[in-house]
Design an enzyme around this catalytic site. Structure first.
Site, PDB file in Angstrom:
ATOM      1  N   SER A   9       0.825  -1.215   0.000  1.00  0.00           N
ATOM      2  CA  SER A   9       0.000   0.000   0.000  1.00  0.00           C
ATOM      3  C   SER A   9       0.849   1.249   0.000  1.00  0.00           C
ATOM      4  O   SER A   9       1.910   1.295   0.610  1.00  0.00           O
ATOM      5  CB  SER A   9      -0.923   0.018   1.219  1.00  0.00           C
ATOM      6  OG  SER A   9      -1.674   1.216   1.218  1.00  0.00           O
ATOM      7  N   LYS A  45      -4.595  -6.855   3.578  1.00  0.00           N
ATOM      8  CA  LYS A  45      -4.627  -5.735   2.620  1.00  0.00           C
ATOM      9  C   LYS A  45      -6.058  -5.451   2.159  1.00  0.00           C
ATOM     10  O   LYS A  45      -6.445  -4.293   1.970  1.00  0.00           O
ATOM     11  CB  LYS A  45      -3.720  -6.027   1.415  1.00  0.00           C
ATOM     12  CG  LYS A  45      -3.748  -4.947   0.333  1.00  0.00           C
ATOM     13  CD  LYS A  45      -3.275  -3.610   0.875  1.00  0.00           C
ATOM     14  CE  LYS A  45      -3.124  -2.481  -0.115  1.00  0.00           C
ATOM     15  NZ  LYS A  45      -3.989  -2.316  -1.218  1.00  0.00           N
ATOM     16  N   HIS A  69      -7.605  -3.548   4.868  1.00  0.00           N
ATOM     17  CA  HIS A  69      -7.002  -2.203   4.796  1.00  0.00           C
ATOM     18  C   HIS A  69      -7.806  -1.366   3.807  1.00  0.00           C
ATOM     19  O   HIS A  69      -8.154  -0.212   4.068  1.00  0.00           O
ATOM     20  CB  HIS A  69      -5.528  -2.315   4.366  1.00  0.00           C
ATOM     21  CG  HIS A  69      -4.921  -1.016   3.894  1.00  0.00           C
ATOM     22  ND1 HIS A  69      -5.204  -0.459   2.667  1.00  0.00           N
ATOM     23  CD2 HIS A  69      -4.048  -0.171   4.494  1.00  0.00           C
ATOM     24  CE1 HIS A  69      -4.541   0.673   2.529  1.00  0.00           C
ATOM     25  NE2 HIS A  69      -3.829   0.877   3.628  1.00  0.00           N
ATOM     26  N   ASN A  70      -8.112  -1.932   2.653  1.00  0.00           N
ATOM     27  CA  ASN A  70      -8.832  -1.183   1.629  1.00  0.00           C
ATOM     28  C   ASN A  70     -10.283  -0.913   2.032  1.00  0.00           C
ATOM     29  O   ASN A  70     -10.829   0.143   1.703  1.00  0.00           O
ATOM     30  CB  ASN A  70      -8.776  -1.928   0.295  1.00  0.00           C
ATOM     31  CG  ASN A  70      -7.429  -1.747  -0.391  1.00  0.00           C
ATOM     32  OD1 ASN A  70      -6.430  -1.494   0.267  1.00  0.00           O
ATOM     33  ND2 ASN A  70      -7.399  -1.897  -1.699  1.00  0.00           N
ATOM     34  N   GLU A  77     -10.012   1.926   4.145  1.00  0.00           N
ATOM     35  CA  GLU A  77      -9.702   3.061   3.248  1.00  0.00           C
ATOM     36  C   GLU A  77     -10.995   3.633   2.646  1.00  0.00           C
ATOM     37  O   GLU A  77     -11.214   4.857   2.659  1.00  0.00           O
ATOM     38  CB  GLU A  77      -8.769   2.545   2.148  1.00  0.00           C
ATOM     39  CG  GLU A  77      -8.449   3.518   1.029  1.00  0.00           C
ATOM     40  CD  GLU A  77      -7.625   2.829  -0.080  1.00  0.00           C
ATOM     41  OE1 GLU A  77      -6.544   2.312   0.227  1.00  0.00           O
ATOM     42  OE2 GLU A  77      -8.069   2.816  -1.248  1.00  0.00           O
TER      43      GLU A  77
HETATM   44  C1  6PG Z   1      -3.317   1.207  -1.649  1.00  0.00           C
HETATM   45  C2  6PG Z   1      -4.665   1.298  -2.370  1.00  0.00           C
HETATM   46  C3  6PG Z   1      -4.669   0.623  -3.688  1.00  0.00           C
HETATM   47  C4  6PG Z   1      -6.038   0.660  -4.390  1.00  0.00           C
HETATM   48  C5  6PG Z   1      -6.520   2.011  -4.765  1.00  0.00           C
HETATM   49  C6  6PG Z   1      -7.752   2.037  -5.648  1.00  0.00           C
HETATM   50  O1  6PG Z   1      -3.338   0.696  -0.539  1.00  0.00           O
HETATM   51  O2  6PG Z   1      -2.308   1.667  -2.184  1.00  0.00           O
HETATM   52  O3  6PG Z   1      -5.626   0.662  -1.573  1.00  0.00           O
HETATM   53  O4  6PG Z   1      -4.309  -0.713  -3.469  1.00  0.00           O
HETATM   54  O5  6PG Z   1      -5.941  -0.074  -5.557  1.00  0.00           O
HETATM   55  O6  6PG Z   1      -6.758   2.748  -3.628  1.00  0.00           O
HETATM   56  O7  6PG Z   1      -8.841   1.366  -5.107  1.00  0.00           O
HETATM   57  P1  6PG Z   1     -10.311   1.611  -5.705  1.00  0.00           P
HETATM   58  O8  6PG Z   1     -10.156   1.768  -7.189  1.00  0.00           O
HETATM   59  O9  6PG Z   1     -11.097   0.389  -5.376  1.00  0.00           O
HETATM   60  O10 6PG Z   1     -10.814   2.848  -5.066  1.00  0.00           O
END
Ligand code: 6PG
Length: 469
Positions: free
Chosen positions: A129, A183, A186-187, A190
């Site tokens: 990430s 991960k 994590h997303n 996010e």
């Molecule tokens: C990271 C992000 C990355 C992710 C983008 C786009 O940790 O660097 O999570 O892995 O691909 O943030 O995600 P979306 O297109 O689903 O918003």
């Protein structure tokens, strides 16, 4: 020049190129591979000829690597990962290591790890990430797989990862797909933090009409306090960006339809499968889906009237907004970490929550000062069922309550949508209620389907012929 390179990287797009240059900066010799000759040329053009080389020939690539080979894949998740593995296999030796650095679905990682284990190859699903800048200057890395084989990768990952007060933001997380799973969550977190940051922006704009310059000031100030985080930092910066095609600010010219690649949705789906409540993450996914219905939203806006925002001072709005964002950020981590805790038991990952919070303190998209407090809470009590039960968090959350309740009520009465914030508050209210009305649901289930119920005053399973007395 055979077998002298320490690290191989497949997929020399922006992420791959940046990651391999980061490896080279840290004193390791790295070899890149990409079928696309222009990507190979782009990497070679970066210099570092003693440390970095690249090719479109798989034999040259694999022969250049020291054994056990450590080969990282930074390619799009899905079939392409299987295709790359197939093309590599004839050229690998027993105990070589393949690391998938993409956002692969965790069950795909389990399948690949099983298949490769039979062939004597170690496979790591390893979330990375931090975007392109993170890959170049230090990402947070979340590896899972065979613990012994990780020892070969560890020095390189620790060198290239982000550092929080000199501690590397990488750690062995657990067996099988533990790294990909962490991960994924994590997303999910996010998505939640992004939705909440956006709702608070909307509230401050629609209620007291903060300008982009004022919003920049507010988010910048927050970023030097307890809300310090990457997402708050870039939000502050976004409000200063001018549009090059018009005379306005860029943020106002961007269409309000958010795209997604699926990792947030996977988090929600798997939480549902495991029976773990993560409503704020769910809501963040739903809001991206609602945002996609732009044409319908425009139509519906004309059919229904909405109340005028209630009068409130700028100072009061900003003060309440800060507390609401802090509270709802905490709830986002609470839900995600709770999911990790349950998934760890279900899938045998043996995750250490304090370690996860620590490697998220720098490098990744959800990095935040708050994670240091979260790491401390799990260090003090590793078997914490839920962060809200940590004595250290009771005070932090309790203090925000009047502002959070005030702001949600304000938003509802003013017709400003705050589904993420409202879901965070509702989750909190439900989780902290010793009595919920689900006794009625049990009565209804037993009434129409003889599904039975338990009682509060005695052990056992009961059924009633409802309406028979
Ligand atoms: C990271 C992000 C990355 C992710 C983008 C786009 O940790 O660097 O999570 O892995 O691909 O943030 O995600 P979306 O297109 O689903 O918003």
């Amino acid at each position: 020049m055979q077998g002298t390179y320490d690290f191989g990287l497949i997929g020399l797009g922006v992420m791959g190129r940046n990651f391999i240059l980061n490896v080279a900066d840290n004193g390791y010799k790295a070899f890149g591979y990409d079928l696309d000759h222009s990507q190979v040329a782009a990497l070679k053009a970066e210099g570092h000829p003693d440390q970095v080389d690249a090719t479109s020939d798989i034999v040259t690539f694999t022969k250049s690597l020291r054994t056990p080979r450590k080969i990282m894949l930074l390619v799009p998740a899905g079939k392409i990962v299987d295709q790359v593995i197939e093309s590599l296999l004839p050229h690998l030796d027993k105990d070589d290591i393949i690391i998938d650095g993409g956002n692969s679905f965790f069950t795909d990682t389990d399948r690949r790890e099983e298949n490769l284990k039979e062939k004597g190859i170690h496979f790591f699903g390893s979330g990375v990430s931090g975007g392109a800048k993170g890959a170049r200057r230090g990402p947070s890395i979340m590896p899972g797989g065979n613990k012994e084989a990780y020892q070969h990768v560890k020095p390189i990952f620790e060198a290239v990862s982000a550092k929080y007060k000199s501690e590397p933001c990488v750690a062995y997380l657990g067996p099988k797909s533990a790294g990909n799973y962490v991960k994924m969550v994590h997303n999910g977190i996010e998505y939640s933090l992004m939705q909440l940051t956006s709702e608070i922006y909307d509230l401050m704009k629609k209620s007291v009409g903060l300008s982009n310059a004022e919003l920049h000031g507010v988010y910048s100030t927050w970023n030097s306090g307890r809300l310090q985080s990457f997402l708050v930092e870039i939000t502050a910066e976004i409000f200063t960006q001018k549009d090059t095609l018009t005379s306005g600010d860029l943020v106002d010219m961007i269409l309000d339809k958010a795209k997604q690649k699926g990792t947030g949705k996977w988090t929600s789906q798997n939480a549902m499968d495991l029976g773990i409540p993560v409503p704020t993450i769910d809501m963040a996914v739903s809001m991206r889906e609602i945002s996609a219905l732009k044409e319908e939203r425009v139509l519906a806006d004309q059919l229904y009237s909405r109340p005028q925002p209630i009068d409130i001072s700028k100072e009061e709005m900003i003060a309440q907004a800060e507390q609401a964002l802090y509270f709802s950020f905490i709830i986002s981590y609470v839900q995600g970490l709770n999911q990790l805790e349950v998934a760890s038991r279900e899938y045998g990952y043996e995750l250490d929550m304090a370690v996860i919070a620590k490697i998220w303190r720098a490098g990744c998209i959800i990095r935040a000062e708050l994670l240091a407090d979260i790491a401390d809470a799990y260090t003090a009590k590793p078997d914490l069922a839920n962060l809200l039960l940590s004595p250290a968090f009771v005070g932090k959350v309790q203090g925000t309550m009047p502002a959070v309740r005030g702001l949600v009520a304000y938003a509802v009465q003013s017709g400003i949508p705050v589904p993420g914030l409202a879901s965070a508050l509702s989750y909190f209210d439900a989780y902290t209620s010793s009595n919920l009305p689900l006794n009625l649901i049990q009565a209804q289930r037993d009434h129409f389907g003889s599904h039975t119920y338990e009682r509060i005053d005695r052990e056992g399973i009961f059924h009633t012929e409802w309406g028979s007395q």
